[in-house]
Design a protein around this motif. Structure first.
Motif, PDB file in Angstrom:
ATOM      1  N   GLN A   1     -22.766  -5.020 -57.630  1.00  0.00           N
ATOM      2  CA  GLN A   1     -21.811  -4.910 -58.735  1.00  0.00           C
ATOM      3  C   GLN A   1     -21.981  -3.579 -59.458  1.00  0.00           C
ATOM      4  O   GLN A   1     -20.991  -2.965 -59.857  1.00  0.00           O
ATOM      5  CB  GLN A   1     -21.984  -6.066 -59.718  1.00  0.00           C
TER       6      GLN A   1
ATOM      7  N   TYR B   1     -19.167  -0.664 -59.877  1.00  0.00           N
ATOM      8  CA  TYR B   1     -18.804  -0.151 -61.203  1.00  0.00           C
ATOM      9  C   TYR B   1     -18.881   1.378 -61.228  1.00  0.00           C
ATOM     10  O   TYR B   1     -17.969   2.050 -61.721  1.00  0.00           O
ATOM     11  CB  TYR B   1     -19.727  -0.750 -62.270  1.00  0.00           C
TER      12      TYR B   1
ATOM     13  N   ILE C   1     -22.775  -7.276 -65.329  1.00  0.00           N
ATOM     14  CA  ILE C   1     -23.192  -6.748 -64.033  1.00  0.00           C
ATOM     15  C   ILE C   1     -24.529  -7.399 -63.709  1.00  0.00           C
ATOM     16  O   ILE C   1     -25.529  -7.149 -64.379  1.00  0.00           O
ATOM     17  CB  ILE C   1     -23.322  -5.212 -64.073  1.00  0.00           C
TER      18      ILE C   1
END
Length: 71
Positions: free
Chosen positions: A49, A53, A44
Motif C-alpha cells: 500500500q 501511495y 496504509i
C-alpha cells in the motif's frame, strides 16, 4: 524519498538510517519529498500500500492538475 534527479549513492549507516546523494546545479533550488506511514493509523497498513501511495504521488507530481476557465 522522491528526488528530481536519480540517486547517485545510498549510504546505509544502520538498519534505520540512510544517506542519499544526488547531483544538483549550483544556485538552483532542490525540491524533494520525504514521507512515512504508521501502520496502526489504519490508512496504509502494508508495504505494498505504501508503494502504491508513493507511485500515485509521483504520478501526480509528473502530471499536475491544470484548470482553465474563461469569462
Amino acid at each position: 524519498m522522491i528526488l528530481p534527479n536519480k540517486v547517485k549513492y545510498v549510504f546505509k549507516d544502520s538498519p534505520k538510517q540512510f544517506l542519499l546523494a544526488t547531483t544538483v546545479k549550483n544556485n538552483s533550488p532542490l525540491t524533494y519529498f520525504a514521507g512515512a506511514a504508521f501502520n496502526k493509523a489504519g490508512k496504509i497498513t502494508s508495504f505494498d500500500q505504501w508503494q502504491s501511495y508513493v507511485k500515485e504521488f509521483r504520478n501526480n507530481l509528473n502530471q499536475p492538475l491544470t484548470i482553465k476557465y474563461s469569462k
